[in-house]
Design an enzyme around this catalytic site. Structure first.
Site, PDB file in Angstrom:
ATOM      1  N   ASP A 134      -0.711 -13.100  -3.126  1.00  0.00           N
ATOM      2  CA  ASP A 134      -0.202 -12.700  -4.661  1.00  0.00           C
ATOM      3  C   ASP A 134       0.754 -11.645  -5.497  1.00  0.00           C
ATOM      4  O   ASP A 134       1.323 -11.487  -5.980  1.00  0.00           O
ATOM      5  CB  ASP A 134      -1.177 -10.597  -3.832  1.00  0.00           C
ATOM      6  CG  ASP A 134      -2.369 -11.049  -5.568  1.00  0.00           C
ATOM      7  OD1 ASP A 134      -2.368 -11.942  -6.120  1.00  0.00           O
ATOM      8  OD2 ASP A 134      -3.306 -10.246  -5.113  1.00  0.00           O
ATOM      9  N   ASP A 183      -9.355  -3.401  -5.997  1.00  0.00           N
ATOM     10  CA  ASP A 183      -9.265  -4.854  -6.222  1.00  0.00           C
ATOM     11  C   ASP A 183      -8.748  -5.314  -7.467  1.00  0.00           C
ATOM     12  O   ASP A 183      -8.163  -6.021  -7.406  1.00  0.00           O
ATOM     13  CB  ASP A 183     -10.432  -5.903  -5.721  1.00  0.00           C
ATOM     14  CG  ASP A 183      -9.830  -7.209  -4.995  1.00  0.00           C
ATOM     15  OD1 ASP A 183      -8.477  -6.907  -4.992  1.00  0.00           O
ATOM     16  OD2 ASP A 183     -10.719  -8.338  -4.692  1.00  0.00           O
ATOM     17  N   ARG A 240      -3.076  -5.691 -12.380  1.00  0.00           N
ATOM     18  CA  ARG A 240      -2.640  -4.737 -13.748  1.00  0.00           C
ATOM     19  C   ARG A 240      -2.194  -3.524 -13.570  1.00  0.00           C
ATOM     20  O   ARG A 240      -1.951  -3.230 -14.594  1.00  0.00           O
ATOM     21  CB  ARG A 240      -4.367  -4.958 -14.566  1.00  0.00           C
ATOM     22  CG  ARG A 240      -5.627  -3.590 -13.774  1.00  0.00           C
ATOM     23  CD  ARG A 240      -6.995  -4.484 -14.590  1.00  0.00           C
ATOM     24  NE  ARG A 240      -7.288  -6.457 -14.018  1.00  0.00           N
ATOM     25  CZ  ARG A 240      -7.893  -6.427 -14.557  1.00  0.00           C
ATOM     26  NH1 ARG A 240      -9.186  -5.972 -14.725  1.00  0.00           N
ATOM     27  NH2 ARG A 240      -8.355  -7.651 -13.665  1.00  0.00           N
ATOM     28  N   ASP A 267      -2.872  -8.906  -0.694  1.00  0.00           N
ATOM     29  CA  ASP A 267      -3.868  -8.164  -1.548  1.00  0.00           C
ATOM     30  C   ASP A 267      -5.365  -8.153  -0.774  1.00  0.00           C
ATOM     31  O   ASP A 267      -5.976  -9.020  -0.920  1.00  0.00           O
ATOM     32  CB  ASP A 267      -4.588  -8.502  -2.590  1.00  0.00           C
ATOM     33  CG  ASP A 267      -5.270  -8.186  -3.390  1.00  0.00           C
ATOM     34  OD1 ASP A 267      -5.823  -7.050  -3.008  1.00  0.00           O
ATOM     35  OD2 ASP A 267      -5.621  -8.696  -4.404  1.00  0.00           O
ATOM     36  N   LYS A 311       4.140  -9.938 -10.818  1.00  0.00           N
ATOM     37  CA  LYS A 311       2.731  -9.338 -10.293  1.00  0.00           C
ATOM     38  C   LYS A 311       3.737  -9.383  -8.717  1.00  0.00           C
ATOM     39  O   LYS A 311       3.780 -10.773  -8.388  1.00  0.00           O
ATOM     40  CB  LYS A 311       2.062  -9.480  -9.846  1.00  0.00           C
ATOM     41  CG  LYS A 311       0.700  -9.177  -9.093  1.00  0.00           C
ATOM     42  CD  LYS A 311      -0.594 -10.164  -9.502  1.00  0.00           C
ATOM     43  CE  LYS A 311      -1.721  -8.673  -8.038  1.00  0.00           C
ATOM     44  NZ  LYS A 311      -3.075  -9.797  -8.622  1.00  0.00           N
ATOM     45  N   GLU A 332      -5.892  -4.604  -8.759  1.00  0.00           N
ATOM     46  CA  GLU A 332      -4.610  -3.901  -8.832  1.00  0.00           C
ATOM     47  C   GLU A 332      -3.823  -3.973  -9.700  1.00  0.00           C
ATOM     48  O   GLU A 332      -2.141  -4.065  -9.427  1.00  0.00           O
ATOM     49  CB  GLU A 332      -4.411  -4.163  -7.006  1.00  0.00           C
ATOM     50  CG  GLU A 332      -3.634  -4.456  -6.614  1.00  0.00           C
ATOM     51  CD  GLU A 332      -4.570  -6.885  -6.416  1.00  0.00           C
ATOM     52  OE1 GLU A 332      -5.627  -5.681  -7.261  1.00  0.00           O
ATOM     53  OE2 GLU A 332      -3.627  -7.186  -6.407  1.00  0.00           O
ATOM     54  N   LYS A 335     -11.585  -7.393  -0.034  1.00  0.00           N
ATOM     55  CA  LYS A 335     -12.707  -8.621  -0.169  1.00  0.00           C
ATOM     56  C   LYS A 335     -12.981  -8.681   1.328  1.00  0.00           C
ATOM     57  O   LYS A 335     -12.466  -8.692   1.944  1.00  0.00           O
ATOM     58  CB  LYS A 335     -11.079  -9.022  -0.927  1.00  0.00           C
ATOM     59  CG  LYS A 335     -10.617  -9.038  -1.316  1.00  0.00           C
ATOM     60  CD  LYS A 335      -9.557 -10.589  -1.543  1.00  0.00           C
ATOM     61  CE  LYS A 335      -8.265 -10.246  -2.734  1.00  0.00           C
ATOM     62  NZ  LYS A 335      -8.905  -9.846  -3.836  1.00  0.00           N
TER      63      LYS A 335
HETATM   64  N1  BES Z   1      -4.950 -11.070  -6.227  1.00  0.00           N
HETATM   65  C1  BES Z   1      -6.146 -10.857  -6.984  1.00  0.00           C
HETATM   66  C2  BES Z   1      -6.605 -12.137  -7.775  1.00  0.00           C
HETATM   67  C3  BES Z   1      -6.792 -14.085  -7.363  1.00  0.00           C
HETATM   68  C4  BES Z   1      -8.318 -14.304  -6.637  1.00  0.00           C
HETATM   69  C5  BES Z   1      -5.421 -14.645  -6.751  1.00  0.00           C
HETATM   70  C6  BES Z   1      -8.092 -15.729  -6.031  1.00  0.00           C
HETATM   71  C7  BES Z   1      -5.316 -16.024  -6.040  1.00  0.00           C
HETATM   72  C8  BES Z   1      -7.215 -15.914  -5.724  1.00  0.00           C
HETATM   73  C9  BES Z   1      -6.447 -10.005  -7.884  1.00  0.00           C
HETATM   74  O1  BES Z   1      -6.422  -9.367  -7.445  1.00  0.00           O
HETATM   75  C10 BES Z   1      -8.180  -9.677  -7.195  1.00  0.00           C
HETATM   76  O2  BES Z   1      -8.522  -9.589  -6.740  1.00  0.00           O
HETATM   77  N2  BES Z   1      -8.810  -9.448  -8.881  1.00  0.00           N
HETATM   78  C11 BES Z   1     -10.247  -9.633  -9.420  1.00  0.00           C
HETATM   79  C12 BES Z   1     -10.394  -8.537 -10.064  1.00  0.00           C
HETATM   80  C13 BES Z   1     -11.699  -8.141 -10.377  1.00  0.00           C
HETATM   81  C14 BES Z   1     -11.857  -6.735  -9.430  1.00  0.00           C
HETATM   82  C15 BES Z   1     -11.655  -7.509 -11.619  1.00  0.00           C
HETATM   83  C16 BES Z   1     -11.319 -10.517  -9.204  1.00  0.00           C
HETATM   84  O3  BES Z   1     -10.434 -11.837  -9.113  1.00  0.00           O
HETATM   85  O4  BES Z   1     -11.822 -10.664  -8.307  1.00  0.00           O
HETATM   86 ZN    ZN Z   2      -4.227  -9.163  -6.222  1.00  0.00          ZN
HETATM   87 MN    MN Z   3      -6.737  -7.712  -5.766  1.00  0.00          MN
END
Ligand code: BES
Ligand code: ZN
Ligand code: MN
Length: 539
Positions: free
Chosen positions: A323, A382, A386, A305, A300, A384, A312
């Site tokens: 990220d 968010d 995947r 992000d 990734k 993104e 966020k």
């Molecule tokens: N990059 C984040 C995940 C992340 C969280 C990485 C904390 C490192 C530390 C990812 O893109 C994300 O935002 N995931 C969301 C998914 C949700 C919207 C289904 C999450 O984990 O809240």
């Molecule tokens: Zn992310």
């Molecule tokens: Mn995200």
């Protein structure tokens, strides 16, 4: 038995490599054969087992030092517990200014990672104590049988592990500081002291290997540590090209129009909100026979992000520069695979883009058409990672790969499940999962399996498109549903997914990992690739 002062200066850096190498790797490594007492250094470091009395070489030394080591054991000032340290200032007869003992724990419980940790702990403690020249005594198996037995089980070697652990712990990221600031108290000389000249050649190759492994991790750490206004998708692409040039790999970077031509609507959908053009990086190491199927590593590459329109919250958003950890690990691993001349074809794929809100950005409810032809309802911008991985997994199938391994900081949920001690592993091939998990045990990069059941796959089916990028409310299991979404794009390939959101960034210091980027996954993947290469040879 005084051996001559044979000094082997090892420098694995080419002048061109110096530009992007971490300071750590510029520490010169020297191998010396000299008597323990005659060796002149600021800090002589000895590994100690957790036991009642010092034994072997340490007992000999203790006699000459009038029993002061024995007394420390007796007073429980030092017991040899893992990562315990004792720094002593000893005038005579030792020629070293200081002696440091570092514990490796109980002999029967010895592992390579414990030695790596102890070396890292000792090196960092020495540096914090303002000692600039440090020497590790590498005993023979006669004096440290239990340690050798413990690490031998993994096929790793003593000197390699010590070099790896120390260089990893002495990593600093200070590209943005004034040149002189805070750099005066760095370890500058690093020596391995061995007993016999006959061991120089094997130890020398072990040291080189340790350096290459540490270097690969530090290259990834550097990429992760750079802020997003440096480490843009184009910057990552430039680095990939640089690695390709230095190590004889091939590199291709797809521009937005190439992505459009291929129908990478999921990746382009995420990139829409950003001023920075996305890049799809393809790095190939041709280490095996021409027609042998490659291992494809997908990382990734979200260089920042924000969450996009599903923005966020502000707290700690700065950390989202990491990220692209999965992508950085993929690039660092490819670089190492070529540096180590691993006899296995390997491909690294990094879909790189920012995730930004803007008037152009993808909005909740929008439907994207992925390269696979499957449509995706974006219910949360968010989620993104995947989306960009979906197109990369489809692209991976072009190689008819042996296996596809993706690494991604995909979900905050993995931190709820496993904290910062392990990455989650999920996939469609248990053999692959087991093998990777075993590699991680040895390298100290723990993987823990989570299930992936049909119910989870159902939870990412959309009412109006083929898939939705977040599961139905109340499903829970955020890490698993993320993986279930990816599984739809891995299709028939033998695939697994590592969620490294909890392990790629450390807010506290660990024995050989400073605060910040860890480079988690690099050594694990190298070990895996080497095993695959061995299998190729024997089949
Ligand atoms: N990059 C984040 C995940 C992340 C969280 C990485 C904390 C490192 C530390 C990812 O893109 C994300 O935002 N995931 C969301 C998914 C949700 C919207 C289904 C999450 O984990 O809240
Ligand atoms: Zn992310
Ligand atoms: Mn995200």
């Amino acid at each position: 038995m005084i051996e001559s002062d044979l000094i082997y200066k090892l420098s694995s850096c080419t002048s061109n490599a110096i530009n992007y190498l971490a300071v750590t790797i510029m520490i010169k490594t020297t191998i010396k054969t000299e008597r323990l007492l005659a060796h002149k250094t600021e800090c002589l470091i000895l590994f100690c087992l957790e036991e009642k009395n010092p034994s072997g070489k340490l007992a000999d030394l203790d006699k000459k030092l009038k029993g002061i080591i024995g007394v420390s054991f007796k007073n429980k000032r030092f017991e040899g517990k893992l990562n315990q340290t004792l720094l002593m200032n000893i005038p005579k007869p030792i020629r070293a200014d200081n002696l440091m003992l570092v514990g490796v724990g109980k002999g029967q419980e010895m592992t390579a990672d414990k030695l790596r940790q102890a070396a890292g702990t000792a090196a960092r403690y020495a540096e914090k104590s303002n000692l600039k020249a440090i020497s590790f005594y590498i005993p023979t198996d006669k004096f440290a049988k239990e340690i050798y037995d413990g690490i031998g089980k993994s096929g790793e070697s003593f000197a390699q592990t010590v070099v790896e652990g120390s260089l990893l712990s002495l990593y600093h990221f200070d590209d943005y500081k004034k040149p002189e600031k805070d750099k005066s108290n760095r370890v500058k000389q690093f020596t391995l002291l061995i007993d016999a000249k006959s061991r120089i050649t094997p130890v020398r190759s072990e040291v080189l290997r340790g350096r290459k492994l540490a270097e690969a991790v530090c290259v990834s750490r550097d990429l992760i540590s750079h802020p997003s206004n440096t480490a843009t998708p184009s910057y990552l692409a430039g680095k990939a090209r640089e690695f390709a040039k230095s190590f004889g790999m091939t590199c291709k970077v797809l521009a937005p129009r190439d992505m459009a031509r291929l129908g990478m609507g999921a990746l382009l959908g995420v990139a829409k909100g950003s001023q920075e053009p996305p890049a799809f990086i393809i790095l190939e190491h041709h280490g095996g026979d021409k027609n042998d199927p490659p291992v494809v590593i997908v990382g990734k590459g979200i260089t920042f992000d924000t969450g996009g329109i599903s923005l966020k919250p502000p707290a700690n958003m700065d950390e989202m520069k990491m990220d692209m950890s999965g992508g950085s690990v993929a690039l660092g691993t490819l670089r190492a695979a070529s540096a180590l001349k691993i006899r296995q074809n390997v491909v690294g794929l990094v879909p790189a883009t920012e995730n930004m809100p803007s008037g152009n950005a993808v909005k909740p409810g929008d439907i994207l058409k992925s390269m696979s032809g499957k449509t995706i309802e974006v219910l949360n911008t968010d989620a993104e990672g995947r989306l960009v991985l979906a197109d990369a997994l489809t692209y991976a199938a072009r190689y008819r790969p042996k296996v596809v391994i993706d690494l991604a900081t995909l979900t905050g949920a993995v931190i709820v499940a496993l904290g910062h001690q392990a990455a989650a592993i999920l996939g469609n091939n248990d053999k692959l999962i087991n093998r990777l998990q075993q590699c991680g045990e040895v390298t100290g990069e723990r993987l823990w399996p989570l299930p992936l059941w049909p119910e989870h796959e159902k939870a990412v089916k959309s009412d109006i498109a083929d898939l939705k990028n977040i599961a139905s409310p109340g499903t829970g299991a955020g890490t698993i549903t993320g993986a279930a979404f990816l599984k739809a794009f891995a299709e028939e390939q033998s695939w697994c997914h590592l969620d490294i959101a909890g392990t790629s960034w450390s807010s506290e210091e660990k024995p050989y990992t400073p605060k910040g980027a860890s480079g988690f996954g690099v050594r694990l993947l190298i070990r895996y690739l080497e095993q695959e290469a061995k299998d190729n040879q024997s089949s």
